[in-house]
Motif scaffolding. Structure first.
Motif, PDB file in Angstrom:
ATOM      1  N   ALA A 137      -7.095  -3.756   1.138  1.00 40.72           N
ATOM      2  CA  ALA A 137      -6.473  -2.565   1.719  1.00 40.72           C
ATOM      3  C   ALA A 137      -7.443  -1.755   2.571  1.00 40.72           C
ATOM      4  N   LYS A 138      -8.729  -1.807   2.261  1.00 42.26           N
ATOM      5  CA  LYS A 138      -9.697  -0.904   2.890  1.00 42.26           C
ATOM      6  C   LYS A 138      -9.697  -0.950   4.412  1.00 42.26           C
ATOM      7  N   PRO A 139      -9.746  -2.120   5.067  1.00 38.14           N
ATOM      8  CA  PRO A 139      -9.776  -2.097   6.535  1.00 38.14           C
ATOM      9  C   PRO A 139      -8.509  -1.532   7.164  1.00 38.14           C
ATOM     10  N   ILE A 140      -7.376  -1.688   6.493  1.00 37.54           N
ATOM     11  CA  ILE A 140      -6.131  -1.111   7.007  1.00 37.54           C
ATOM     12  C   ILE A 140      -6.171   0.407   6.879  1.00 37.54           C
ATOM     13  N   LEU A 141      -6.602   0.886   5.731  1.00 41.87           N
ATOM     14  CA  LEU A 141      -6.687   2.331   5.502  1.00 41.87           C
ATOM     15  C   LEU A 141      -7.740   2.968   6.402  1.00 41.87           C
ATOM     16  N   ALA A 166      -8.366   2.386   9.366  1.00 45.12           N
ATOM     17  CA  ALA A 166      -7.814   2.653  10.692  1.00 45.12           C
ATOM     18  C   ALA A 166      -7.068   3.977  10.739  1.00 45.12           C
ATOM     19  N   MET A 167      -6.806   4.543   9.562  1.00 48.74           N
ATOM     20  CA  MET A 167      -6.062   5.806   9.491  1.00 48.74           C
ATOM     21  C   MET A 167      -6.892   6.952   8.928  1.00 48.74           C
ATOM     22  N   GLY A 168      -8.118   6.675   8.484  1.00 53.07           N
ATOM     23  CA  GLY A 168      -8.888   7.730   7.824  1.00 53.07           C
ATOM     24  C   GLY A 168     -10.374   7.586   8.028  1.00 53.07           C
ATOM     25  N   GLN A 169     -11.088   8.592   7.551  1.00 51.93           N
ATOM     26  CA  GLN A 169     -12.548   8.582   7.665  1.00 51.93           C
ATOM     27  C   GLN A 169     -13.227   8.270   6.343  1.00 51.93           C
ATOM     28  N   ALA A 170     -12.476   8.303   5.241  1.00 51.83           N
ATOM     29  CA  ALA A 170     -13.042   7.979   3.932  1.00 51.83           C
ATOM     30  C   ALA A 170     -12.009   7.220   3.118  1.00 51.83           C
ATOM     31  N   VAL A 171     -12.424   6.072   2.564  1.00 54.21           N
ATOM     32  CA  VAL A 171     -11.549   5.252   1.724  1.00 54.21           C
ATOM     33  C   VAL A 171     -12.316   4.987   0.433  1.00 54.21           C
ATOM     34  N   ILE A 172     -11.855   5.570  -0.668  1.00 55.51           N
ATOM     35  CA  ILE A 172     -12.616   5.560  -1.922  1.00 55.51           C
ATOM     36  C   ILE A 172     -11.809   4.878  -3.022  1.00 55.51           C
ATOM     37  N   HIS A 173     -12.452   3.937  -3.710  1.00 55.77           N
ATOM     38  CA  HIS A 173     -11.803   3.240  -4.815  1.00 55.77           C
ATOM     39  C   HIS A 173     -11.909   4.099  -6.071  1.00 55.77           C
ATOM     40  N   ALA A 174     -10.755   4.567  -6.563  1.00 56.43           N
ATOM     41  CA  ALA A 174     -10.750   5.454  -7.723  1.00 56.43           C
ATOM     42  C   ALA A 174     -10.770   4.682  -9.042  1.00 56.43           C
ATOM     43  N   ILE A 176       0.869  -1.187   0.000  1.00 59.78           N
ATOM     44  CA  ILE A 176       0.000   0.000   0.000  1.00 59.78           C
ATOM     45  C   ILE A 176       0.899   1.228   0.000  1.00 59.78           C
ATOM     46  N   ASP A 177       0.960   1.929  -1.114  1.00 59.95           N
ATOM     47  CA  ASP A 177       1.787   3.138  -1.177  1.00 59.95           C
ATOM     48  C   ASP A 177       0.912   4.362  -0.991  1.00 59.95           C
ATOM     49  N   CYS A 178       1.137   5.075   0.122  1.00 54.57           N
ATOM     50  CA  CYS A 178       0.356   6.280   0.433  1.00 54.57           C
ATOM     51  C   CYS A 178       1.089   7.561   0.057  1.00 54.57           C
ATOM     52  N   SER A 179       2.263   7.427  -0.556  1.00 51.11           N
ATOM     53  CA  SER A 179       3.004   8.597  -1.027  1.00 51.11           C
ATOM     54  C   SER A 179       2.228   9.293  -2.140  1.00 51.11           C
ATOM     55  N   THR A 180       2.560  10.553  -2.382  1.00 49.33           N
ATOM     56  CA  THR A 180       2.039  11.239  -3.568  1.00 49.33           C
ATOM     57  C   THR A 180       3.149  11.244  -4.611  1.00 49.33           C
ATOM     58  N   ILE A 181       2.951  10.482  -5.687  1.00 51.05           N
ATOM     59  CA  ILE A 181       3.972  10.336  -6.720  1.00 51.05           C
ATOM     60  C   ILE A 181       3.309  10.455  -8.093  1.00 51.05           C
ATOM     61  N   ASP A 182       4.120  10.414  -9.134  1.00 48.43           N
ATOM     62  CA  ASP A 182       3.577  10.527 -10.483  1.00 48.43           C
ATOM     63  C   ASP A 182       2.834   9.251 -10.870  1.00 48.43           C
ATOM     64  N   VAL A 183       1.848   9.424 -11.738  1.00 43.00           N
ATOM     65  CA  VAL A 183       0.982   8.314 -12.147  1.00 43.00           C
ATOM     66  C   VAL A 183       1.788   7.209 -12.821  1.00 43.00           C
ATOM     67  N   ALA A 184       2.735   7.575 -13.677  1.00 52.38           N
ATOM     68  CA  ALA A 184       3.511   6.581 -14.413  1.00 52.38           C
ATOM     69  C   ALA A 184       4.279   5.662 -13.466  1.00 52.38           C
ATOM     70  N   THR A 185       4.890   6.231 -12.435  1.00 54.67           N
ATOM     71  CA  THR A 185       5.633   5.412 -11.478  1.00 54.67           C
ATOM     72  C   THR A 185       4.688   4.523 -10.686  1.00 54.67           C
ATOM     73  N   THR A 187      -8.560  11.220   4.062  1.00 54.13           N
ATOM     74  CA  THR A 187      -9.281  10.619   2.944  1.00 54.13           C
ATOM     75  C   THR A 187      -8.261   9.889   2.076  1.00 54.13           C
ATOM     76  N   PHE A 188      -8.556   8.629   1.746  1.00 54.57           N
ATOM     77  CA  PHE A 188      -7.674   7.838   0.890  1.00 54.57           C
ATOM     78  C   PHE A 188      -8.327   7.635  -0.470  1.00 54.57           C
ATOM     79  N   MET A 189      -7.571   7.891  -1.543  1.00 55.32           N
ATOM     80  CA  MET A 189      -8.012   7.657  -2.913  1.00 55.32           C
ATOM     81  C   MET A 189      -7.217   6.472  -3.430  1.00 55.32           C
ATOM     82  N   VAL A 190      -7.868   5.376  -3.698  1.00 59.58           N
ATOM     83  CA  VAL A 190      -7.156   4.116  -3.910  1.00 59.58           C
ATOM     84  C   VAL A 190      -7.230   3.657  -5.362  1.00 59.58           C
ATOM     85  N   GLY A 191      -6.059   3.387  -5.927  1.00 63.50           N
ATOM     86  CA  GLY A 191      -5.979   2.812  -7.262  1.00 63.50           C
ATOM     87  C   GLY A 191      -5.511   1.378  -7.182  1.00 63.50           C
TER      88      GLY A 191
END
Length: 292
Positions: A145-149, A151-159, A90-99, A132-136
């Motif tokens: 991933a959702k139950p783990i996320l 625990a750290m947020g109030q919204a977990v959305i599958h993008a 689960i990568d929660c970093s903000t990185i470029d889409v290609a990577t 808020t987690f935006m998940v790809g």
């Protein structure tokens, strides 16, 4: 509860790892900073000496790193260490889409599921567990991933598929950066025209000019809810990080042949502000530069 490796304990990662431990997970934490490791220990995590040690027998590995090259380097080390094929990345970093897409494909080639799950909310939300987690990723990856996320947020959305979490994050932050500049301009114009800032807020916050930058993150001290503006623009979301996201948006827009003139202008303005030595201040502090 799960055994989770958490790699990257900076301003955001530290609070996120702490919330996983608070939720009862067995969190093995790694960072290059000894101070960050000690804070993690205090928060209930077990500090370890390497990413590979953190990942040993982990059911999930969460990374929160500065840039795509750091994510790729850590993932390469993890694959070399022969992590379990059942381990979820689960990568929660903000990185470029290609990577984001590339590391997910590399993971898949190693028989491992990976999702990109960048966050929105800032340091306060990371500490409070209200991100808020935006998940790809695949449907199965998201479900795992959702139950783990959660625990750290109030919204977990599958993008959508891999990379769409990053796409959502940079598009959202491009909108936020441009909106904050416009909000600052509006307050300064109102001031020049003799309108009290609180009065303008009372009007605009319930009118067509209302935005999150106005009502939840007002850039004027003493107006609206408590924000970094009330603390000399300390904390919150640093200008340097906003500039990073705006550059990622510009890069993505160029690759997709999308015309984003407002995003481009916002990036130019934040670049000027950062070049003036203000990169550590909250991004709403750009009102200081616009004031002149």
């Amino acid at each position: 509860m799960a055994r989770i490796a958490f790699i990257g304990l900076g301003n955001m990662g530290g609070g996120m790892a702490a919330n996983l431990a608070k939720a009862g997970h067995d969190v093995r934490a790694f960072d290059l900073s000894s101070e960050a490791l000690e804070r993690a220990r205090t928060a209930g995590c077990l500090p370890v000496e390497s990413a590979a040690e953190a990942a040993e027998d982990a059911e999930a590995i969460v990374t929160m790193l500065p840039a795509g090259r750091h994510v790729e380097a850590v993932y390469a080390d993890l694959f070399a260490a022969n992590i379990l094929p059942t381990t979820l990345l689960i990568d929660c970093s903000t990185i470029d889409v290609a990577t984001a897409k590339r590391v997910a494909e590399t993971a898949l080639a190693n028989g491992i599921t990976a999702v990109d799950a960048p966050v929105s909310g800032g340091i306060g939300a990371a500490n409070a567990g209200t991100l808020t987690f935006m998940v790809g990723g695949t449907d199965a990856g998201f479900a795992e991933a959702k139950p783990i996320l959660a625990a750290m947020g109030q919204a977990v959305i599958h993008a959508g598929g891999n990379g769409t979490g990053q796409a959502a994050k940079i598009a959202n932050n491009m909108l936020l950066g441009a909106t904050m500049v416009a909000t600052c301009e509006a307050f300064l114009l109102a001031e020049k025209l003799g309108l009290d800032a609180q009065t303008f807020y009372d009007i605009s916050s319930v009118s067509s000019g209302q935005s999150w930058s106005m009502t939840r993150y007002c850039p004027v001290p003493g107006v609206g809810p408590d924000t970094p503006a009330d603390h000399e623009y300390q904390g919150g979301f640093a200008t340097a990080l906003m500039l990073k996201d705006l550059k990622l948006a510009a890069e993505a827009a160029s690759g997709a042949r999308a015309d984003t003139p407002m995003g481009t202008k916002a990036a130019e303005l934040y670049q000027r502000f950062a070049d003036d030595g203000q990169g550590g201040l909250d991004f709403s502090a750009i009102i200081k530069m616009l004031r002149g």
